[in-house]
Design an enzyme around this catalytic site. Structure first.
Site, mmCIF file in Angstrom:
data_model
loop_
_atom_site.group_PDB
_atom_site.id
_atom_site.type_symbol
_atom_site.label_atom_id
_atom_site.label_comp_id
_atom_site.label_asym_id
_atom_site.label_seq_id
_atom_site.Cartn_x
_atom_site.Cartn_y
_atom_site.Cartn_z
ATOM 1 N N LYS A 1 0.825 -1.539 -0.369
ATOM 2 C CA LYS A 1 -0.146 -0.100 -0.307
ATOM 3 C C LYS A 1 0.640 1.397 -0.304
ATOM 4 C CE LYS A 1 -3.507 2.662 2.705
ATOM 5 N NZ LYS A 1 -4.377 2.490 3.937
ATOM 6 N N GLY B 1 -4.589 -1.761 5.204
ATOM 7 C CA GLY B 1 -4.043 -2.999 4.340
ATOM 8 C C GLY B 1 -4.681 -4.261 4.520
ATOM 9 N N ARG B 2 -5.542 -4.611 6.024
ATOM 10 C CA ARG B 2 -5.563 -6.141 6.367
ATOM 11 C C ARG B 2 -7.185 -5.928 5.860
ATOM 12 N NH1 ARG B 2 -4.510 -1.925 10.719
ATOM 13 N NH2 ARG B 2 -6.779 -1.773 11.667
ATOM 14 N N HIS C 1 -4.482 -32.377 18.306
ATOM 15 C CA HIS C 1 -3.809 -33.105 18.319
ATOM 16 C C HIS C 1 -2.889 -33.066 18.642
ATOM 17 C CE1 HIS C 1 -5.822 -36.716 16.996
ATOM 18 N NE2 HIS C 1 -6.674 -35.864 15.742
HETATM 19 O O1 F6P Z 1 3.682 -3.057 9.445
HETATM 20 C C1 F6P Z 1 2.182 -3.142 9.255
HETATM 21 C C2 F6P Z 1 1.083 -2.901 8.072
HETATM 22 O O2 F6P Z 1 1.118 -1.276 7.862
HETATM 23 C C3 F6P Z 1 0.092 -3.175 8.208
HETATM 24 O O3 F6P Z 1 -0.845 -3.069 8.156
HETATM 25 C C4 F6P Z 1 0.044 -3.513 6.310
HETATM 26 O O4 F6P Z 1 -0.662 -4.170 6.056
HETATM 27 C C5 F6P Z 1 1.462 -3.921 6.187
HETATM 28 O O5 F6P Z 1 1.965 -3.387 7.023
HETATM 29 C C6 F6P Z 1 2.433 -3.776 4.837
HETATM 30 O O6 F6P Z 1 1.965 -3.063 4.500
HETATM 31 P P1 F6P Z 1 2.140 -2.270 2.707
HETATM 32 O O7 F6P Z 1 1.289 -2.859 2.203
HETATM 33 O O8 F6P Z 1 2.502 -0.381 2.706
HETATM 34 O O9 F6P Z 1 3.769 -2.946 2.838
#
Ligand code: F6P
Length: 546
Positions: A204, A266-267, A383
């Site tokens: 991102k 991002g998530r 398990h």
């Molecule tokens: O470090 C956490 C974070 O900022 C997440 O929120 C994000 O999904 C990930 O790093 C990757 O970020 P980017 O897509 O900007 O590389």
């Protein structure tokens, strides 16, 4: 708002005291309709939440709490594009990425839907070229392998979906590299042919050190094969990002860049161009189905009454355990093997969203917020970690997730798989009493002395809660709905706790420190010293073999 000021919060505290000594077995015994009543179904997902330690009174107060915390207003605000991510002054519109409706969704007065659809059309056109063999590598060969380089939200979502739908894959092979430990990339590239490998650099921000480091090494690997011919990069590297400048700086042609927007966390980004690996692996039609499933869950979330609303139910049950029954962790136990990365995906989704100690207005919370989310496929867990769930000292609710079919597959082990899942949920809830253990041991011929010795070890107290989610099948559509269900569950909890579920300041400090520590590891003495423990570790590492 502070949820503890709601009258429902006090009522729930009182009810929790009473329920601490009530066994689920007795609750079921008193209410023969419970197993039918405490269920809900939407978007191909059947939820049985009857095995949770709640009564009708508790549920009523939880719904009241949601109303007092204005969960429904928050839902409206999110879907309307209000800037609910207040610390970053951003709207939260992953739902716009899968919006199949006709109504505009505006951010700062601008409808975002046309741009969303335009980028999606570009990703579809690109994926079709790769899948059909029209897109060629620098020596004119078709692409057989695609490597996604990303981390966190730029890795876990697409990786989880590509794994989950694997039986439907009909495109190039997909690989995911996230760890900056160079072995991750090296092992992945070992069997790949640079002339036939395409890299998707997904970030991102396009500033994430792990991703950029891996992308640079991948570029070297390609250029070595291309004898330094930089024009090969355009045939083998595409980027997914919100940051044009950085993509360009890296040397990726902007024609090969697929954008998204700051209002996609991002998530929450697998629905955007970050989903490109999914589109390449399964094709645009399957991706459309994934979006349709999520859209259907979005509709359900906005319109279903609280009492039938799957994300609301899961969210409120979670609040109940965390804040009233003192539980601090929550297990995700998917039973289908292809869902094996779901726990890791949900871990980021939930913990990065609700692992917060202050409310959106900056005031400190005086109650527990997001729990530790963990898990592994349940069948393996049986398990391994299930021992602690059954007889350990912690109260840990479990989400059992089971798709009853995989499209196009006949599973000869189906009954064993299903029986295992249902058995664990039942065992957790019912346990095994002293009388049952004694009778069982006597029937097997154990002596009274043996029984006395082993009895405490073989008793299961039970009363351990779980929810069971059955998916009719693990189709792209129902997977889309399942993911959206969890996204919204997290949202409901964040709304009750009053936290901003869409920032992640907590990940920044470690990143900042890493840059300076890397310099000190390289012997840069001008970089200020760190704490004594870290300095000692730096010295140890400097003296270790490289
Ligand atoms: O470090 C956490 C974070 O900022 C997440 O929120 C994000 O999904 C990930 O790093 C990757 O970020 P980017 O897509 O900007 O590389």
């Amino acid at each position: 708002m502070n949820p503890t000021t709601s009258a429902a919060w006090s009522a729930l505290s009182t009810q929790a005291q009473a329920l601490k000594t009530t066994h689920l077995r007795d609750i079921f015994q008193k209410d023969p309709t419970r197993a039918q009543r405490l269920t809900a179904k939407a978007c191909g997902i059947y939820l049985d939440y009857s095995k949770n330690r709640v009564t009708d009174e508790v549920l009523a107060q939880l719904f009241k709490l949601a109303e007092d915390c204005k969960v429904q207003d928050h839902i409206k605000a999110m879907f309307a594009g209000e800037k609910i991510n207040n610390t970053e002054k951003r709207a939260v519109l992953h739902t716009a990425l899968r919006n199949l409706g006709e109504t505009p969704v505006k951010v700062d007065g601008q409808d975002v839907i046309p741009a969303v659809r335009e980028v999606r059309a570009r990703t579809y056109a690109f994926a079709k070229r790769v899948r059909s063999g029209e897109w060629l590598g620098f020596t004119g060969k078709t692409i057989t392998d695609v490597v996604n380089i990303g981390i966190g939200g730029s890795d876990l979502g697409p990786l989880m979906v590509v794994e989950a739908l694997k039986p439907l894959a009909d495109g190039p092979r997909l690989h995911f590299v996230s760890n900056v430990d160079s072995l991750h990339l090296k092992q992945t590239l070992k069997s790949l042919d640079p002339e036939r490998t395409l890299f998707i650099v997904a970030s991102k921000t396009f500033t994430t050190i792990e991703t950029l480091t891996n992308a640079r090494s991948a570029r070297e690997w390609l250029l070595e094969a291309a004898k330094g011919d930089k024009s090969a990069i355009a045939r083998h590297f595409v980027a997914v990002s919100t940051n044009k400048e950085k993509v360009s700086e890296f040397g990726i042609d902007l024609d090969n860049m697929f954008g998204f927007w700051d209002w996609v966390g991002g998530r929450y980004s697998l629905w955007s161009a970050i989903g490109l690996p999914i589109i390449v692996a399964f094709g645009p039609d399957r991706f459309d189905e994934l979006l349709a499933g999520a859209y259907e869950m979005d509709q359900h979330f906005q319109t279903a009454p609280l009492t039938q609303n799957l994300p609301v139910l899961l969210g409120l049950l979670g609040v109940w355990y965390v804040d009233f029954l003192g539980s601090s962790s929550h297990v995700i136990a998917p039973y289908n093997q292809t869902l094996h990365r779901l726990p890791a995906f949900l871990q980021q989704l939930d913990m990065e969203s609700n692992g917060k100690g202050v409310r959106a207005d900056g005031s400190s919370v005086e109650y527990a917020t997001g729990p530790v989310i963990w898990g592994e496929p349940g069948i393996n867990g049986q398990h391994a970690y299930f021992q602690l769930l059954h007889q350990g000292t912690h109260l840990i609710p479990v989400d059992f997730i089971l798709a009853l079919a995989q499209p196009g597959q006949v599973d000869p082990h189906r009954k064993t798989l299903i029986a295992s899942c249902l058995a664990q949920a039942s065992a957790l809830m019912n346990g095994k009493t002293e009388a049952e253990v004694q009778a069982e041991m006597r029937a097997k011929g154990s002596s009274e002395a043996q029984i006395a010795e082993l009895l405490p070890h073989r008793v299961f107290k039970g009363n351990r809660p779980s929810s069971t989610m059955l998916l009719d099948e693990l189709s792209p559509r129902s997977l889309g709905a399942l993911i959206a269900l969890y996204e919204h569950k997290v949202f409901v909890q964040g709304s009750v706790w009053g936290v901003n579920s869409f920032d992640q300041w907590g990940v920044e400090l470690g990143k900042q420190l890493a840059t300076g520590i890397e310099q000190r590891l390289g012997g840069n003495a001008t970089e200020p010293a760190y704490d004594a423990s870290t300095e000692a570790l730096i010295r140890y590492v400097r003296n270790a073999k490289p």
